[in-house]
Design an enzyme around this catalytic site. Sequence first.
Site, PDB file in Angstrom:
ATOM      1  N   GLU A 135       0.818  -1.220   0.000  1.00 48.91           N
ATOM      2  CA  GLU A 135       0.000   0.000   0.000  1.00 48.91           C
ATOM      3  C   GLU A 135       0.848   1.265   0.000  1.00 48.91           C
ATOM      4  OE1 GLU A 135      -3.711   2.019   2.509  1.00 48.91           O
ATOM      5  OE2 GLU A 135      -3.018  -0.003   2.981  1.00 48.91           O
ATOM      6  N   LYS A 158      -8.674  -1.163   0.901  1.00 47.42           N
ATOM      7  CA  LYS A 158      -9.721  -1.683   1.771  1.00 47.42           C
ATOM      8  C   LYS A 158     -10.459  -2.757   0.995  1.00 47.42           C
ATOM      9  CE  LYS A 158      -9.401   0.007   5.761  1.00 47.42           C
ATOM     10  NZ  LYS A 158      -9.069  -0.964   6.830  1.00 47.42           N
TER      11      LYS A 158
END
Length: 440
Positions: free
Chosen positions: A223, A239
């Site tokens: 990420e 997410k």
Amino acid sequence: MREIKITADELINKLVGCAGVCVLDSCGVNHLGSHLLIAGFLPLERLEITRENPSETLTILGDKLANPNYASIFTLSYDFGLKLENIVSRHKSDEPDLFIATFEALIIHDYETNKTHLRGNEQRFDEIENALFSIKTDSTSNSKVFSTTSTDAEDYINSIEKIQALIRKGDTYQTNLTRQVKVTWDETPDVGQVFRRLRKENPAPFAAFLKRRNDTVISASPERFLRIADGIISTSPIKGTRPRGENPAEDVRLRNELLASEKDLAENVMIVDLLRNDLGRVCEFGSVRVTKLCDLETHPTLFHLVSTICGKLRKDITFAEIIKAVFPCGSITGCPKISTMKIIDEIEPTSRGLSMGAIGVSIPNSKFQIPNTGFQTHNSQFTIHNSQLDMNVAIRTMVARKNIGTFNVGGGIVIDSIPADEFTETEIKSLALLDAVNFT
């Protein structure tokens, strides 16, 4: 710039045994433009800073990033984010708020061209090249993991139920709840071997291996936290996660399951809203845009839902103001951000340390001339509007001190979360690091 004849694997094998080395590695995974391996070797200095006043820490970081003569690789702890929000944690931590190492020259491997270069101060090239090729490699290790401890399923599920009660009261809408995993070796481990296994079996686009003074950071982060380039700031929260299937048919099923999950889509959209608000505090009015929403991205071992939010930074903004506005990343806090961070500190039994913090790099482009992709660069005169800088979110990130390694894994808890499924997701996320330390 000088080309040297060495592959990425050979470079890693040599460097992971060296004191003071800092490696940021895209592992050949082309994600968000990441395609470089950047290695700092023979640092000018290494600092570990913890101050009661977080503004003092930000001043030190900003001064280091402003120097046009060297590159900086750094970490920011999650706990530093609590200080930025004036939250007094109930936990104690050995993790420094800021670690920063500076380098006059870097070793850069480009996975797209399969070429390796020395970049930076040419007067250091001979010293670095001679030192690099004099390193003898040894990939054998006798250290074994003999125990592991973590928050058990019952305690984690109880914490989820507490959060869902707080959601019903309106105190939080989504909380990223983590549990800490601790592994113990029978002796001081070969941390280099752990990283070699990790990047081979679970390559990640924002991986890292940092030898600090008294510990080692080993990260397989997928990420990006933020990127600053040409006056534009972007952030790409993750997410929604599913494991890869064992065959093509199972892969398709899991992909479709994630894409159809109302719960995962809702989590992602909530964090996008939070980060739009964070970026709005430092960007020109009306410039913040969601350029990708809930895109499904395929990684070697996992599927993720990834969104990207961009904005044009205000002309008068400083790096300290940016960090104050956006750190820590909303994808690992939840929303509303500040009240949820307080809830996390009350419910989680230990400090997070570096886990859920960030690892970053800043490189003066005039001296290093790094390609404008992957872990990024900035121009020598550091102002936000002619600069580039890259930071990851320190998820799937272990800190190894002596014979103990710790890391946190978690997920976003919402009102319709199924507690047992949330615990299972954390176990899936822990597998890469556990495999790397040879526990599973």
